[in-house]
Design a protein around this motif. Structure first.
Motif, short mmCIF file in Angstrom:
data_model
loop_
_atom_site.label_atom_id
_atom_site.label_comp_id
_atom_site.label_asym_id
_atom_site.label_seq_id
_atom_site.Cartn_x
_atom_site.Cartn_y
_atom_site.Cartn_z
N ALA A 74 -4.56 -35.01 2.21
CA ALA A 74 -5.94 -34.80 1.76
C ALA A 74 -6.91 -34.94 2.93
O ALA A 74 -7.89 -34.19 3.06
CB ALA A 74 -6.29 -35.79 0.65
N ILE A 75 -6.64 -35.89 3.81
CA ILE A 75 -7.50 -36.10 4.98
C ILE A 75 -7.50 -34.84 5.85
O ILE A 75 -8.54 -34.37 6.32
CB ILE A 75 -7.00 -37.33 5.79
CG1 ILE A 75 -7.20 -38.61 4.98
CG2 ILE A 75 -7.69 -37.41 7.15
CD1 ILE A 75 -6.57 -39.86 5.60
N MET A 76 -6.31 -34.26 6.02
CA MET A 76 -6.23 -33.07 6.88
C MET A 76 -6.94 -31.87 6.26
O MET A 76 -7.60 -31.10 6.95
CB MET A 76 -4.77 -32.77 7.20
CG MET A 76 -4.20 -33.88 8.06
SD MET A 76 -2.60 -33.55 8.67
CE MET A 76 -2.87 -32.30 9.90
N MET A 77 -6.80 -31.72 4.95
CA MET A 77 -7.52 -30.62 4.29
C MET A 77 -9.02 -30.81 4.47
O MET A 77 -9.76 -29.87 4.76
CB MET A 77 -7.19 -30.60 2.79
CG MET A 77 -5.78 -30.14 2.49
SD MET A 77 -5.46 -30.45 0.73
CE MET A 77 -3.90 -29.62 0.53
N GLU A 81 -11.35 -28.29 6.63
CA GLU A 81 -12.42 -27.59 5.91
C GLU A 81 -13.77 -27.85 6.57
O GLU A 81 -14.58 -26.95 6.75
CB GLU A 81 -12.48 -28.07 4.46
CG GLU A 81 -11.88 -27.06 3.49
CD GLU A 81 -11.88 -27.57 2.06
OE1 GLU A 81 -10.89 -27.31 1.38
OE2 GLU A 81 -12.86 -28.24 1.64
N LYS A 82 -13.99 -29.10 6.93
CA LYS A 82 -15.26 -29.47 7.57
C LYS A 82 -15.44 -28.72 8.89
O LYS A 82 -16.51 -28.24 9.20
CB LYS A 82 -15.28 -31.00 7.80
CG LYS A 82 -16.60 -31.52 8.34
CD LYS A 82 -16.56 -33.05 8.47
CE LYS A 82 -17.80 -33.58 9.16
NZ LYS A 82 -18.88 -33.94 8.25
N THR A 93 -2.79 -17.21 2.26
CA THR A 93 -2.52 -18.15 3.37
C THR A 93 -2.87 -19.57 2.95
O THR A 93 -2.15 -20.52 3.28
CB THR A 93 -3.29 -17.77 4.65
OG1 THR A 93 -3.28 -16.36 4.78
CG2 THR A 93 -2.66 -18.39 5.87
N ARG A 94 -3.97 -19.71 2.21
CA ARG A 94 -4.38 -21.06 1.80
C ARG A 94 -3.25 -21.73 1.00
O ARG A 94 -2.92 -22.89 1.22
CB ARG A 94 -5.67 -21.02 0.99
CG ARG A 94 -6.14 -22.40 0.59
CD ARG A 94 -7.58 -22.39 0.12
NE ARG A 94 -7.70 -22.03 -1.29
CZ ARG A 94 -8.32 -20.97 -1.76
NH1 ARG A 94 -8.89 -20.11 -0.92
NH2 ARG A 94 -8.39 -20.73 -3.04
N TYR A 95 -2.66 -20.97 0.09
CA TYR A 95 -1.60 -21.58 -0.71
C TYR A 95 -0.28 -21.71 0.05
O TYR A 95 0.53 -22.60 -0.25
CB TYR A 95 -1.47 -20.88 -2.08
CG TYR A 95 -2.47 -21.54 -3.00
CD1 TYR A 95 -2.13 -22.70 -3.68
CD2 TYR A 95 -3.79 -21.10 -3.05
CE1 TYR A 95 -3.08 -23.37 -4.44
CE2 TYR A 95 -4.74 -21.76 -3.81
CZ TYR A 95 -4.37 -22.89 -4.50
OH TYR A 95 -5.30 -23.57 -5.24
N ASP A 96 -0.06 -20.88 1.05
CA ASP A 96 1.08 -21.12 1.95
C ASP A 96 0.88 -22.46 2.66
O ASP A 96 1.78 -23.29 2.75
CB ASP A 96 1.17 -20.01 2.99
CG ASP A 96 2.27 -19.00 2.64
OD1 ASP A 96 3.07 -19.30 1.73
OD2 ASP A 96 2.29 -17.93 3.26
N VAL A 97 -0.33 -22.67 3.16
CA VAL A 97 -0.62 -23.95 3.84
C VAL A 97 -0.47 -25.10 2.85
O VAL A 97 0.20 -26.10 3.13
CB VAL A 97 -2.04 -23.93 4.46
CG1 VAL A 97 -2.41 -25.30 4.99
CG2 VAL A 97 -2.14 -22.88 5.55
N THR A 162 -1.64 -23.62 11.82
CA THR A 162 -2.50 -24.27 10.81
C THR A 162 -2.16 -25.76 10.69
O THR A 162 -1.21 -26.26 11.31
CB THR A 162 -2.31 -23.65 9.40
OG1 THR A 162 -0.99 -23.99 8.94
CG2 THR A 162 -2.51 -22.14 9.40
N ILE A 163 -2.88 -26.41 9.77
CA ILE A 163 -2.60 -27.82 9.50
C ILE A 163 -1.20 -28.01 8.90
O ILE A 163 -0.65 -29.11 8.95
CB ILE A 163 -3.66 -28.47 8.57
CG1 ILE A 163 -3.96 -27.61 7.34
CG2 ILE A 163 -4.92 -28.77 9.36
CD1 ILE A 163 -4.94 -28.26 6.34
N ALA A 164 -0.58 -26.96 8.38
CA ALA A 164 0.81 -27.08 7.89
C ALA A 164 1.74 -27.43 9.05
O ALA A 164 2.65 -28.25 8.91
CB ALA A 164 1.25 -25.78 7.22
N ASP A 165 1.51 -26.81 10.21
CA ASP A 165 2.34 -27.12 11.38
C ASP A 165 2.04 -28.53 11.91
O ASP A 165 2.95 -29.28 12.23
CB ASP A 165 2.06 -26.09 12.49
CG ASP A 165 2.32 -24.67 12.01
OD1 ASP A 165 3.48 -24.35 11.75
OD2 ASP A 165 1.34 -23.91 11.85
#
Ligand SMILES: N[C@@H](CCC(=O)N[C@@H](CS)C(=O)NCC(=O)O)C(=O)O
Length: 244
Positions: A74-77, A81-82, A93-97, A162-165
């Motif tokens: 949640a912190i990373m999202m 986003e900020k 892509t958002r849902y892939d992430v 992305t933040i996923a990586d």
């Protein structure tokens, strides 16, 4: 300003990697989990789960009171986003992430953590071989999941870093200690080597390298107090007078 309550573990370093990659100003507040800072009232007010990381944004976008967030995903999202970076907002892509963030939080983090926990236990705690095999297989399976995902795409969520990586990377830097052979996972290896070269990743991974605990100087009484606080954690009673 982002205030990050932090100790240098993979769960903490996910967030410092992102902050360094974004170039956002932030302040690290030491949350020494080896000394019990995760149980202080001020920390629990932000994270009732008594685990770091946690963050407070002193200038949230709505202009309101400082905003506290816990759980590294949640912190990373929130931070991405900020900053408007590393979190594409087109629905696919958002849902892939999102799914890789949830995969990391529900699978890679907890199971790799449990694998380390059971492997480190001493014989005095009994035979751990089933747990070690169970979680060791899971860790190996998850390297395979990442390897297969990266077979035909550069990053976990596609063509874009992305933040996923960032959320998965810190848990893989110890692949050797986790008993894995990186040559078995060539697509993972390509991704891992690329990320390891990124200056933002290197800076994020280095945050808190001076934060360490030296228990050798503690009295037996202090060691006993810490053991009682940190081990065999069970439910904390709610204060009197709540909503019934
Ligand atoms: N799901 C949580 C996990 C956080 C977590 O497990 N943090 C550990 C350090 S890596 C911790 O604070 N441990 C303190 C303790 O075990 O008392 C997240 O991703 O934020």
């Amino acid at each position: 300003m982002i205030e990050l309550h932090y100790w240098p573990t993979p769960n903490g370093k996910k967030v410092t990697i992102l902050l360094e990659e974004c170039g956002l100003p932030y302040r690290v507040v030491e949350c020494n989990i080896g000394k019990g800072d995760q149980f202080t009232d001020s920390f629990l007010a932000v994270n009732p789960n008594n685990r770091m990381p946690a963050m407070i944004d002193t200038e949230p976008a709505d202009g309101g009171e400082p905003l506290g967030i816990f759980e590294s995903g949640a912190i990373m999202m929130y931070i991405a986003e900020k900053a408007g970076q590393f979190y594409p907002q087109d629905v696919r892509t958002r849902y892939d992430v999102n799914q890789w963030i949830i995969w990391q939080m529900a699978n890679q983090g907890p199971k790799t953590g449990e694998y380390g926990h059971f492997r480190r236990l001493k014989d005095t705690e009994g035979d751990q071989s089933y747990a070690v095999t169970r979680f060791g297989d899971e860790v190996n399976r998850m390297y395979g999941v990442m390897n297969n995902r990266l077979y035909d795409r550069r990053y976990l969520a596609g063509d874009t870093y992305t933040i996923a990586d960032m959320i998965c990377y810190p848990w893989t830097v110890s692949w050797e200690q986790q008993g894995q052979d990186i040559e078995e996972f060539p697509y993972f290896k390509r991704w891992f080597e690329e990320l390891s070269e990124r200056p933002g990743v290197q800076r994020g991974m280095a945050v808190g390298s001076d934060m360490q605990n030296d228990y050798s100087k503690l009295s037996d009484e202090e060691k006993g107090r810490l053991r009682a606080l940190l081990y065999n954690q069970r439910a904390r009673p709610a204060p009197e007078g709540g909503l019934l």
